[in-house]
Design an enzyme around this catalytic site. Structure first.
Site, PDB file in Angstrom:
ATOM      1  N   ARG A 197     107.822  60.204  40.672  1.00  8.49           N
ATOM      2  CA  ARG A 197     109.098  60.217  41.365  1.00  8.49           C
ATOM      3  C   ARG A 197     109.033  61.167  42.566  1.00  8.49           C
ATOM      4  NH1 ARG A 197     110.358  60.765  35.774  1.00  8.49           N
ATOM      5  NH2 ARG A 197     111.560  59.007  34.912  1.00  8.49           N
ATOM      6  N   LYS A 201     112.274  63.943  34.489  1.00 10.80           N
ATOM      7  CA  LYS A 201     113.689  64.044  34.130  1.00 10.80           C
ATOM      8  C   LYS A 201     113.844  64.714  32.773  1.00 10.80           C
ATOM      9  CE  LYS A 201     115.541  60.160  36.784  1.00 10.80           C
ATOM     10  NZ  LYS A 201     116.294  58.885  36.718  1.00 10.80           N
ATOM     11  N   HIS A 220     110.523  55.474  45.991  1.00  6.99           N
ATOM     12  CA  HIS A 220     110.714  54.741  44.745  1.00  6.99           C
ATOM     13  C   HIS A 220     110.135  53.334  44.833  1.00  6.99           C
ATOM     14  CE1 HIS A 220     112.460  56.301  41.109  1.00  6.99           C
ATOM     15  NE2 HIS A 220     112.903  55.107  40.779  1.00  6.99           N
ATOM     16  N   ARG A 247     106.719  53.690  43.691  1.00  2.89           N
ATOM     17  CA  ARG A 247     106.715  53.845  42.227  1.00  2.89           C
ATOM     18  C   ARG A 247     106.878  52.476  41.558  1.00  2.89           C
ATOM     19  NH1 ARG A 247     107.910  57.383  37.833  1.00  2.89           N
ATOM     20  NH2 ARG A 247     109.696  56.760  36.565  1.00  2.89           N
ATOM     21  N   HIS A 287     109.269  57.331  31.312  1.00  2.00           N
ATOM     22  CA  HIS A 287     110.548  56.794  30.842  1.00  2.00           C
ATOM     23  C   HIS A 287     110.777  57.203  29.389  1.00  2.00           C
ATOM     24  CE1 HIS A 287     110.531  53.260  33.956  1.00  2.00           C
ATOM     25  NE2 HIS A 287     111.011  54.388  34.455  1.00  2.00           N
ATOM     26  N   TYR A 304     110.379  45.780  34.555  1.00  2.00           N
ATOM     27  CA  TYR A 304     109.180  45.299  35.246  1.00  2.00           C
ATOM     28  C   TYR A 304     108.634  44.019  34.634  1.00  2.00           C
ATOM     29  CZ  TYR A 304     109.486  49.794  37.494  1.00  2.00           C
ATOM     30  OH  TYR A 304     109.945  50.871  38.210  1.00  2.00           O
TER      31      TYR A 304
END
Length: 304
Positions: A148, A172, A241, A244, A267, A276
């Site tokens: 990210r 995150k 992004h 990414r 994630h 995806y």
């Protein structure tokens, strides 16, 4: 409004210090809960513990009518639910009235990617100056590791192990993970580290620095990336992004290992990664429509 906002402030402090949520998420929750507090105050409702599901449904419906997008409404409902979970834990509320509040369904938006050949043409160039050497290293890192924007600019030199071909990033929720870095990205990073001392301020630990010698900002990365894309003929708008997304999509097309891609992207929930697979199917459907001799009759048979 102090009775309402004081509790919101306490919750935001909890997010910052205990859950260590990003500043971006904290800001979004502050806006959402501040908006809710203002709406409740206008209606004479001053105790979060007495708010009903009907009250919150009315509030969310009003925000919907005001034009708030589905993604923002979903985040608003999520903020309210989290807020009440915290209140119940602290003994400030007996129930969670936001549990049964539903935001409008968000349309599935497939992430945009860049064609493999277009990316190769954009990256297989020789940088002309120190800043371009830095930008080239950044671009290679984004596409090689799928990091990210915040993870890339947050890297310190000590976070990258060139010999092992990996980097330690902080994602995150303050979750740390190691990501592999390909040989092209390693070569680009080595080139950058050779010239970095000419720009970096003394004692600066950041891997990527600006002309002023301090850690590179997110906005600078986005602007430089788009500049690079325009200079090297990329036919689409480029942002971190999108690289990414391209990393994840191209990897999944080759390996079909969804769990591995989830780990690499950082994630927490595999459901986030599954977007995806939709993208891959959309690509396959497009190929089918263009190539299969009877594909053009699908619409006709559906209407029959």
């Amino acid at each position: 409004m102090s009775a309402l906002t004081d509790r919101v402030d306490a919750f935001l402090a909890h997010l910052a210090h205990e859950r260590r949520m990003s500043a971006h998420t904290q800001s979004a929750y502050a806006r959402d809960l501040g908006s809710a507090a203002g709406w409740l105050q206008e209606r004479g409702l001053t105790d979060w513990g007495r708010i009903t599901t009907a009250d919150l449904r009315e509030f969310v419906a009003g925000r919907h009518r005001a034009g708030l997008k589905p993604a923002s409404l979903a985040r608003l409902v999520s903020a309210l639910r989290s807020f009440y979970v915290w209140q119940m834990r602290e003994g400030l509320a007996r129930r969670n009235p936001a549990t049964d509040v539903r935001a409008p369904k968000r349309p599935v938006r497939l992430p945009e990617t860049v064609d493999v050949d277009d990316l190769a043409a954009m990256l297989d160039v020789t940088p002309e100056d120190d800043l371009e050497i830095r930008d080239h290293a950044l671009l290679e890192l984004f596409y090689s590791a799928g990091v990210r924007l915040a993870e890339a600019v947050g890297l310190d030199i000590s976070d990258v192990d060139m010999a092992a071909g990996e980097a330690r990033v902080l994602g995150k929720g303050s979750r740390q993970r190691s990501v592999p870095i390909g040989s092209r990205a390693i070569a680009a990073l080595r080139n950058w580290l050779k010239v970095r001392p000419q720009l970096a301020a003394a004692n600066e630990t950041a891997l990527f620095v600006s002309q002023r010698g301090s850690r590179l900002s997110r906005s600078s990365v986005a602007a430089r990336m788009q500049r690079w894309a325009q200079q090297h003929g990329l036919p689409v708008h480029l942002h971190p992004h999108k690289l990414r997304h391209s990393f994840a999509t191209h990897l999944l097309e080759s390996s079909a290992d969804l769990r591995a891609v989830q780990e690499l992207l950082g994630h927490a929930n595999i459901g986030t990664t599954q977007i995806y697979t939709h993208l891959d199917f959309a690509h396959l459907a497009k190929v089918y429509d263009a190539a299969h001799p009877r594909a053009g009759r699908r619409a006709d048979s559906d209407e029959a």
